[in-house]
Design an enzyme around this catalytic site. Structure first.
Site, PDB file in Angstrom:
ATOM      1  CB  THR A  10      -0.961  -0.117   1.176  1.00 16.94           C
ATOM      2  OG1 THR A  10      -1.618   1.094   1.044  1.00 16.94           O
ATOM      3  CG2 THR A  10      -0.015   0.136   2.556  1.00 16.94           C
ATOM      4  CE  LYS A  15      -5.995   1.733   1.725  1.00 17.34           C
ATOM      5  NZ  LYS A  15      -5.983   1.093   0.613  1.00 17.34           N
ATOM      6  CG  ASP A  71      -9.154  -0.925  -3.929  1.00 15.23           C
ATOM      7  OD1 ASP A  71      -8.291  -0.093  -3.753  1.00 15.23           O
ATOM      8  OD2 ASP A  71     -10.037  -0.772  -4.328  1.00 15.23           O
ATOM      9  CE1 TYR A 153     -15.017  10.498   0.378  1.00 16.80           C
ATOM     10  CE2 TYR A 153     -13.264   8.829   0.100  1.00 16.80           C
ATOM     11  CZ  TYR A 153     -14.150   9.802  -0.449  1.00 16.80           C
ATOM     12  OH  TYR A 153     -13.808   9.794  -1.719  1.00 16.80           O
ATOM     13  CE  LYS A 174     -11.341   3.906  10.459  1.00 15.90           C
ATOM     14  NZ  LYS A 174     -10.177   4.614   9.565  1.00 15.90           N
ATOM     15  CG  HIS A 179     -13.840  -0.348   6.494  1.00 19.85           C
ATOM     16  ND1 HIS A 179     -14.259   0.425   7.489  1.00 19.85           N
ATOM     17  CD2 HIS A 179     -12.887   0.356   5.797  1.00 19.85           C
ATOM     18  CE1 HIS A 179     -13.252   1.601   7.317  1.00 19.85           C
ATOM     19  NE2 HIS A 179     -12.346   1.411   6.378  1.00 19.85           N
TER      20      HIS A 179
HETATM   21  P1  ITT Z   1      -3.523   2.016  -1.781  1.00 19.25           P
HETATM   22  O1  ITT Z   1      -2.031   2.621  -2.196  1.00 19.25           O
HETATM   23  O2  ITT Z   1      -3.552   1.117  -0.694  1.00 19.25           O
HETATM   24  O3  ITT Z   1      -4.147   1.887  -2.964  1.00 19.25           O
HETATM   25  P2  ITT Z   1      -5.102   4.456  -1.271  1.00 19.25           P
HETATM   26  O4  ITT Z   1      -5.141   5.566  -0.157  1.00 19.25           O
HETATM   27  O5  ITT Z   1      -4.902   4.760  -2.816  1.00 19.25           O
HETATM   28  O6  ITT Z   1      -3.827   3.323  -0.932  1.00 19.25           O
HETATM   29  P3  ITT Z   1      -7.536   3.003  -1.780  1.00 19.25           P
HETATM   30  O7  ITT Z   1      -7.321   2.944  -3.334  1.00 19.25           O
HETATM   31  O8  ITT Z   1      -7.933   1.762  -1.113  1.00 19.25           O
HETATM   32  O9  ITT Z   1      -6.587   3.475  -1.004  1.00 19.25           O
HETATM   33  O10 ITT Z   1      -8.586   4.268  -1.746  1.00 19.25           O
HETATM   34  C1  ITT Z   1      -9.536   4.150  -0.695  1.00 19.25           C
HETATM   35  C2  ITT Z   1     -10.112   5.650  -0.492  1.00 19.25           C
HETATM   36  O11 ITT Z   1     -11.165   5.579   0.893  1.00 19.25           O
HETATM   37  C3  ITT Z   1      -9.120   6.665  -0.107  1.00 19.25           C
HETATM   38  O12 ITT Z   1      -9.622   8.154  -0.517  1.00 19.25           O
HETATM   39  C4  ITT Z   1      -9.017   6.719   1.494  1.00 19.25           C
HETATM   40  O13 ITT Z   1      -8.599   8.155   1.872  1.00 19.25           O
HETATM   41  C5  ITT Z   1     -10.532   6.237   1.863  1.00 19.25           C
HETATM   42  N1  ITT Z   1     -10.593   5.331   3.051  1.00 19.25           N
HETATM   43  C6  ITT Z   1      -9.820   4.025   2.945  1.00 19.25           C
HETATM   44  N2  ITT Z   1      -9.861   3.551   3.924  1.00 19.25           N
HETATM   45  C7  ITT Z   1     -10.443   4.479   4.999  1.00 19.25           C
HETATM   46  C8  ITT Z   1     -11.082   4.708   6.204  1.00 19.25           C
HETATM   47  O14 ITT Z   1     -10.970   3.586   6.856  1.00 19.25           O
HETATM   48  N3  ITT Z   1     -11.548   5.450   6.767  1.00 19.25           N
HETATM   49  C9  ITT Z   1     -11.909   6.708   5.750  1.00 19.25           C
HETATM   50  N4  ITT Z   1     -11.638   6.630   4.521  1.00 19.25           N
HETATM   51  C10 ITT Z   1     -11.204   5.811   4.006  1.00 19.25           C
END
Ligand code: ITT
Length: 195
Positions: A10, A15, A71, A153, A174, A179
């Site tokens: 990631t 994360k 994801d 978010y 949290k 999720h």
């Molecule tokens: P990767 O390198 O793991 O892809 P990313 O930030 O691009 O990292 P995603 O493609 O999974 O992650 O995009 C997820 C979107 O949802 C991103 O805008 C995050 O800020 C948001 N998001 C993911 N997990 C969240 C959480 O636990 N609470 C709030 N927003 C979250």
């Protein structure tokens, strides 16, 4: 097979922080930087599971390591499941959390149905085989941002059964319902026999 460390594929340090806390030192997480991977991972699928899979296979094939990716999408009922797979890029390619939230609140203006869910899929690749773990939390999109913890978010998402947003909770609280927390618990249960 004994496993003491695994790569978390990631680019999102929030994360890594949440998952490391959940693993509680049982397994050492390596970042992409630790294996010299500086490039942006490909995410071209139309589904969350597809994108998780694509990111993990990319790292496994190019860096020859056991790894997992995840994801996450925010699926809003009134917006027919959007932003969903496009959650990170909702307001444009900059991955700007504030701009994403502002656009979502603008698109939800006047909307009474505020139901939404966070949906996570973790794709784990061990010894060339893929395993997936899923987590979903249902909630509501509130009208104004509240709280300053968490990321993404979190300030506009209130999980069902609570009157606080994810951004008003400690990361432990949290993760106990989120999720990502659910998906990671399943990952840990699977890995238990391997550590
Ligand atoms: P990767 O390198 O793991 O892809 P990313 O930030 O691009 O990292 P995603 O493609 O999974 O992650 O995009 C997820 C979107 O949802 C991103 O805008 C995050 O800020 C948001 N998001 C993911 N997990 C969240 C959480 O636990 N609470 C709030 N927003 C979250």
């Amino acid at each position: 097979m004994l496993m003491h460390s695994i790569v978390f594929a990631t680019g999102n340090s929030n994360k890594i922080a949440e998952v490391s806390q959940l693993l509680d030192g049982k397994i050492d997480i390596q970042s992409l930087g630790d294996i010299g991977c500086e490039e942006t991972l490909p995410e071209t699928s139309a589904t969350i599971a597809g994108n998780a899979s694509e990111k993990a296979w990319y790292v496994h094939k190019n860096y020859k390591v056991n790894c997992f990716s995840e994801d996450t999408g925010l699926e809003v009922e009134a917006l027919n499941g959007e932003p969903g797979v496009y959650s990170a890029r909702y307001a444009g390619p900059a991955h700007d959390d504030e701009a994403n939230m502002s656009l979502l609140l603008a698109n939800m203006k006047g909307e009474e149905d505020r139901r939404a869910r966070f949906h996570t899929v973790i794709a784990l690749i061990i010894d060339g085989k893929e395993h997936q773990f899923e987590g979903v939390v249902e909630g509501q999109i509130i009208h104004h941002k509240k709280g300053n913890q968490g990321f993404g978010y979190d300030p506009i998402f209130m999980p069902d059964g609570y009157n606080r947003t994810f951004a008003q909770m400690s990361s432990e609280e949290k993760s106990s319902i989120s999720h990502r927390g659910q998906a990671v618990q399943k990952l840990v249960a699977f890995l238990k026999g391997k550590v």
